[in-house]
Design an enzyme around this catalytic site. Structure first.
Site, short mmCIF file in Angstrom:
data_model
loop_
_atom_site.label_atom_id
_atom_site.label_comp_id
_atom_site.label_asym_id
_atom_site.label_seq_id
_atom_site.Cartn_x
_atom_site.Cartn_y
_atom_site.Cartn_z
N ASN A 68 6.98 -4.01 0.48
CA ASN A 68 5.55 -3.79 0.68
C ASN A 68 4.95 -2.71 -0.22
OD1 ASN A 68 3.02 -3.60 2.54
ND2 ASN A 68 3.92 -1.54 2.57
N THR A 92 -7.00 0.72 4.62
CA THR A 92 -5.90 1.65 4.34
C THR A 92 -6.39 2.56 3.21
OG1 THR A 92 -4.90 0.43 2.52
CG2 THR A 92 -4.22 -0.22 4.74
N ASP A 152 12.12 5.17 -4.73
CA ASP A 152 11.13 4.81 -5.75
C ASP A 152 11.52 3.39 -6.13
OD1 ASP A 152 9.67 4.24 -7.97
OD2 ASP A 152 10.14 6.08 -9.04
N VAL A 153 10.70 2.43 -5.74
CA VAL A 153 11.09 1.02 -5.94
C VAL A 153 11.26 0.63 -7.41
CG1 VAL A 153 10.17 0.22 -3.72
CG2 VAL A 153 8.70 0.16 -5.76
N TYR A 186 -3.49 -5.68 -11.40
CA TYR A 186 -3.06 -5.79 -10.00
C TYR A 186 -2.99 -7.27 -9.59
CZ TYR A 186 -3.24 -5.27 -4.88
OH TYR A 186 -2.98 -5.35 -3.53
N ASP A 192 10.00 5.25 1.54
CA ASP A 192 8.77 5.50 0.77
C ASP A 192 9.08 6.52 -0.32
OD1 ASP A 192 5.55 4.92 1.65
OD2 ASP A 192 5.86 6.49 0.15
N LYS A 211 0.28 -9.55 -8.39
CA LYS A 211 0.43 -10.22 -7.09
C LYS A 211 0.70 -11.73 -7.26
CE LYS A 211 0.08 -6.52 -4.53
NZ LYS A 211 1.23 -6.01 -3.77
P1 NAI Z 1 -1.17 2.49 0.94
O1 NAI Z 1 -1.56 3.16 -0.32
O2 NAI Z 1 -1.74 2.95 2.23
O3 NAI Z 1 0.42 2.46 1.07
C1 NAI Z 1 1.27 2.20 0.00
C2 NAI Z 1 2.57 2.95 0.21
O4 NAI Z 1 3.46 2.63 -0.85
C3 NAI Z 1 2.37 4.48 0.19
O5 NAI Z 1 3.01 5.07 1.30
C4 NAI Z 1 3.01 4.88 -1.12
O6 NAI Z 1 3.59 6.19 -1.09
C5 NAI Z 1 4.09 3.82 -1.29
N1 NAI Z 1 4.53 3.70 -2.67
C6 NAI Z 1 3.76 3.66 -3.79
N2 NAI Z 1 4.53 3.59 -4.88
C7 NAI Z 1 5.82 3.56 -4.45
C8 NAI Z 1 7.08 3.48 -5.12
N3 NAI Z 1 7.16 3.45 -6.44
N4 NAI Z 1 8.19 3.45 -4.36
C9 NAI Z 1 8.12 3.50 -3.01
N5 NAI Z 1 6.96 3.59 -2.33
C10 NAI Z 1 5.83 3.62 -3.05
O7 NAI Z 1 -1.53 0.97 0.69
P2 NAI Z 1 -1.55 -0.34 1.64
O8 NAI Z 1 -2.93 -0.84 1.65
O9 NAI Z 1 -0.83 -0.10 2.90
O10 NAI Z 1 -0.71 -1.32 0.70
C11 NAI Z 1 0.53 -1.87 1.05
C12 NAI Z 1 0.70 -3.15 0.29
O11 NAI Z 1 -0.33 -4.06 0.67
C13 NAI Z 1 0.60 -3.02 -1.23
O12 NAI Z 1 1.57 -3.84 -1.85
C14 NAI Z 1 -0.79 -3.54 -1.53
O13 NAI Z 1 -0.90 -4.05 -2.83
C15 NAI Z 1 -0.94 -4.61 -0.47
N6 NAI Z 1 -2.30 -5.02 -0.16
C16 NAI Z 1 -3.21 -4.14 0.39
C17 NAI Z 1 -4.50 -4.57 0.69
C18 NAI Z 1 -5.54 -3.67 1.30
O14 NAI Z 1 -6.70 -4.08 1.40
N7 NAI Z 1 -5.20 -2.47 1.74
C19 NAI Z 1 -4.92 -5.95 0.40
C20 NAI Z 1 -3.89 -6.79 -0.15
C21 NAI Z 1 -2.63 -6.32 -0.42
#
Ligand code: NAI
Length: 255
Positions: free
Chosen positions: A91, A196, A64-65, A161, A38, A165
């Site tokens: 993810n 989340t 950092d992806v 966004y 992360d 996707k």
């Molecule tokens: P979250 O915000 O809880 O977690 C995202 C994580 O990605 C965080 O730990 C953050 O520090 C990390 N991150 C952000 N930018 C980064 C980077 N440049 N390099 C490395 N890590 C980085 O969000 P969530 O909900 O767990 O999202 C995870 C995935 O699921 C995302 O791709 C999101 O688009 C997708 N998603 C989420 C939905 C939801 O309702 N929560 C619905 C559909 C898709």
């Protein structure tokens, strides 16, 4: 009892929160050794610690992806620690602002595309390079990208966004076609509304046009674990004939 991914090595990005953390924990519960990556190092380490506290094996690393060097280091670290890479879950993602197209700030657009599209691309590339060096494990190597239902049906509240996707699904299907013959399966998961930190702006505003909750067939909120179980199943030998597909996990919202 045997786990779904016993003895495999799994890498998860965005593993410090939400869906990524839940997937890292589920991979470990199902028998994998896990690298939690992360951009927030302490959060990734907290995930790895939770796995170790539960008796599993895990390490954490900063990534950092959007930065190719750190992405390469993440894959190299996984191989240095655990000898190989069997399963990857790309993810990490960000939502960006809720804004229509004409008012969408350019810097925010660049950032959303950098993390959600270029980030997945760079991870995929580094993971494929490593997997191609290895013997295929039972059920094949697996890469699962986190897309969204917003990558299947456009979401006007979050146009950049949503676009990002769609791109994730596009590269998932291309990669599946290219690398399937070489023993690598590539799939995407498409979560609906999952509780989340990321979905907080939508959950706080029940009138937001993207609220999929009201359209769900299953009347409860989606949890990170709902997605995690799907990702780990897709990564297991049980899914050995499944590749190139976006799989919805949205309580039937898009049915
Ligand atoms: P979250 O915000 O809880 O977690 C995202 C994580 O990605 C965080 O730990 C953050 O520090 C990390 N991150 C952000 N930018 C980064 C980077 N440049 N390099 C490395 N890590 C980085 O969000 P969530 O909900 O767990 O999202 C995870 C995935 O699921 C995302 O791709 C999101 O688009 C997708 N998603 C989420 C939905 C939801 O309702 N929560 C619905 C559909 C898709």
């Amino acid at each position: 009892m045997a786990g779904l991914v016993d003895g495999k090595v799994a890498l998860v990005t965005g593993a410090g929160s939400g869906i990524g953390r839940a997937t890292a924990l589920e991979f470990a519960r199902q028998g994998a050794r896990v690298v939690a990556a992360d951009i927030v190092s302490e959060a990734a380490e907290e995930t790895a610690q939770q796995i170790r506290d539960a008796g599993g094996e895990a390490k954490s690393i900063y990534v950092d992806v959007t930065d190719e060097d750190t992405v390469r280091s993440m894959v190299d670290f996984t191989v240095a620690e655990y000898g190989r890479l069997d399963c990857a879950h790309n993810n990490a993602g960000i939502l960006g602002p809720l804004s229509d197209i004409v008012d969408y700030p350019r810097e925010e657009y660049d950032r959303v595309l950098a993390v959600n599209v270029t980030g997945v691309w760079l991870c995929l590339q580094a993971e494929l390079r490593q997997m191609l060096l290895q013997d295929s494990p039972e059920g094949g190597h697996s890469i699962v990208n986190t897309a969204s239902v917003a990558g299947l049906v456009s979401n006007p509240a979050i146009p950049a966004y949503s676009m990002s996707k769609y791109a994730v699904i596009g590269i998932t299907t291309s990669a599946a076609k290219i690398y399937g013959p070489r023993g690598i399966r590539v799939n995407a998961v498409c979560p609906g509304m999952i509780e989340t930190p990321m979905s907080q702006p939508f959950r706080a505003d029940p009138d937001a046009p993207s609220t999929t909750r009201s359209r769900q067939a299953i009347d409860r909120s989606g949890q990170p674990e709902d997605v995690a179980r799907l990702v780990v199943w897709l990564s297991s030998a049980a899914a050995s004939f499944v590749t190139g597909t976006p799989v919805r996990v949205d309580g039937g919202a898009m049915a």
